[in-house]
Design an enzyme around this catalytic site. Structure first.
Site, PDB file in Angstrom:
ATOM      1  N   LYS A 194       0.818  -1.214   0.000  1.00  0.00           N
ATOM      2  CA  LYS A 194       0.000   0.000   0.000  1.00  0.00           C
ATOM      3  C   LYS A 194       0.847   1.257   0.000  1.00  0.00           C
ATOM      4  O   LYS A 194       0.443   2.280  -0.542  1.00  0.00           O
ATOM      5  CB  LYS A 194      -0.961   0.012   1.197  1.00  0.00           C
ATOM      6  CG  LYS A 194      -2.131  -0.930   1.023  1.00  0.00           C
ATOM      7  CD  LYS A 194      -3.307  -0.558   1.896  1.00  0.00           C
ATOM      8  CE  LYS A 194      -4.464  -1.507   1.687  1.00  0.00           C
ATOM      9  NZ  LYS A 194      -5.478  -1.392   2.745  1.00  0.00           N
ATOM     10  N   LYS A 221      -6.691 -12.623  -8.026  1.00  0.00           N
ATOM     11  CA  LYS A 221      -7.914 -12.623  -7.229  1.00  0.00           C
ATOM     12  C   LYS A 221      -8.850 -11.501  -7.693  1.00  0.00           C
ATOM     13  O   LYS A 221      -8.372 -10.441  -8.084  1.00  0.00           O
ATOM     14  CB  LYS A 221      -7.518 -12.389  -5.759  1.00  0.00           C
ATOM     15  CG  LYS A 221      -8.498 -12.943  -4.762  1.00  0.00           C
ATOM     16  CD  LYS A 221      -7.981 -12.744  -3.357  1.00  0.00           C
ATOM     17  CE  LYS A 221      -9.096 -12.233  -2.489  1.00  0.00           C
ATOM     18  NZ  LYS A 221      -8.717 -11.902  -1.148  1.00  0.00           N
ATOM     19  N   LYS A 280     -11.918  -5.179  -6.501  1.00  0.00           N
ATOM     20  CA  LYS A 280     -12.574  -3.990  -7.049  1.00  0.00           C
ATOM     21  C   LYS A 280     -11.569  -2.900  -7.384  1.00  0.00           C
ATOM     22  O   LYS A 280     -11.918  -1.909  -8.014  1.00  0.00           O
ATOM     23  CB  LYS A 280     -13.643  -3.474  -6.084  1.00  0.00           C
ATOM     24  CG  LYS A 280     -13.095  -3.174  -4.704  1.00  0.00           C
ATOM     25  CD  LYS A 280     -13.177  -1.733  -4.302  1.00  0.00           C
ATOM     26  CE  LYS A 280     -12.263  -1.530  -3.118  1.00  0.00           C
ATOM     27  NZ  LYS A 280     -12.026  -0.179  -2.757  1.00  0.00           N
TER      28      LYS A 280
END
Ligand code: TRP
Length: 341
Positions: A124, A206, A209
């Site tokens: 992140k 995977k 969104k």
């Protein structure tokens, strides 16, 4: 709160489960089949505590109006999926002040080195290089607080949260080691594993969104036409045989989804579609998913319009959560040596 929960607290018959989900604005079919649908099932056999993790969500910048709506909608959608406030405790994290408080305490029992090793932090901080804030770094101690406040025995988490759960265990053990038993050391819940739903466009990844290609994922609240369109565009292979196989990641994924939704085995599905083309199969999967999601979408529409009902539910959840979590917070503070109020 329900009699059922009160009873289990006394008899300690049922194990306690804690889990939470961030109000991201889009809950995908992957979140639903992989996690939420299992939470709903767990409610009968465990003493379940669920939360909308809105404190975690501000580690990335949120637009206030959208954020507020996302929190409410996440709450409504989880109710629509079947979280039952008569069986489980279900609240919004920011409504229960003990979370932020215990997170601070736990920060002081968590090492810089440990947090630096978290792969999610590394990912992140690369993705949001302009906003590598301290909250992003200490995110796992807030997660540990969520879990430890309720003395949870088990935490159902996906692969991506395993490392955070492991750290929660280490923090709990460390604290217990210094002060004597204060927190239950939580285990990962390994039960009926939810379906691992992959991207419809790149089925070795995977479903997420945050994928820039919107055709890669299906949202629980996507319109039926949209769902069908996304399944029709799903990437497959040139083999043209509906069966599980090596190098058939796209078809394997669609069979997995079909199986999760209908309860049929892969073999039964392969047999049913023997001799049929991928086009027919994709349409069938689209239809099955649309039918699975339809009642959820209908309930969501009803709940999201009923602000008073939602308010009543999340207030009830927060009130009960505060009661339980305050006990743990008080206990931890006392052990550290804080003066009682
Ligand atoms: N960090 C989790 C996620 O993004 C959400 C979460 C917050 C959570 N607190 C938790 C999950 C406690 C399990 C237990 O998916």
């Amino acid at each position: 709160m329900s009699e059922e929960i009160k009873k289990t607290q006394v008899s300690e018959r049922k194990k306690r489960i804690f889990s939470a989900i961030q109000p991201s604005g889009t809950i995908t079919l992957g979140n639903y089949l992989g996690a939420l649908r299992n939470w709903v099932k767990l409610q009968d056999d465990y003493d379940c505590i669920f939360a909308v993790a809105d404190l975690h969500a501000i580690t990335v910048r949120q637009e206030p109006k959208v954020f507020k709506q996302n929190i409410l909608e996440a709450y409504a959608l989880l109710l629509a999926c079947g979280i039952d406030t008569d069986k489980s405790m279900f609240f919004i994290q920011s409504h229960v002040h003990t979370h932020a408080e215990l997170a601070w305490l736990l920060n002081c029992y968590t090492q810089f080195g440990e947090l630096s090793r978290m792969t999610q932090f590394k990912d992140k901080s690369q993705k949001h290089a302009d906003n590598v804030n301290a909250g992003l770094f200490t995110y796992p101690s807030l997660m540990a607080a969520d879990i430890l406040l309720y003395q949870a025995d088990l935490v159902p988490v996906g692969e991506d949260q395993r490392q955070h759960l492991e750290l929660s265990r280490n923090i709990a053990e460390r604290f217990n080691g210094i002060y004597g038993k204060t927190f239950t050391v939580p285990d990962a819940y390994i039960g009926t594993v939810g379906a691992r739903v992959m991207s419809l466009q790149n089925p070795i990844k995977k479903m997420s969104k945050s994928d820039e290609n919107v055709n890669a994922w299906v949202a629980v609240l996507d319109k039926p036409e949209t769902i069908m369109k996304k399944f029709k565009r799903a990437v497959t292979d040139s083999d043209a045989k509906v069966c599980v196989g090596e190098g058939k990641d796209g078809i394997n994924n669609l069979i997995g989804i079909m199986s999760a939704v209908t309860g049929k085995t892969s073999d039964e599905i392969a047999e049913e579609f023997d001799g049929k083309g991928y086009g027919d199969f994709k349409t069938a999967v689209g239809e099955a998913v649309i039918e699975e999601l339809r009642p959820i979408q209908e309930r969501f529409e009803k709940y999201v319009k009923d602000k008073a009902y939602l308010e009543e539910q999340y207030r009830k959840g927060a009130e009960f959560a505060l009661k339980i979590s305050q006990r743990t917070l008080d206990k931890a503070m006392k052990k550290i040596g804080y003066l009682p109020k």
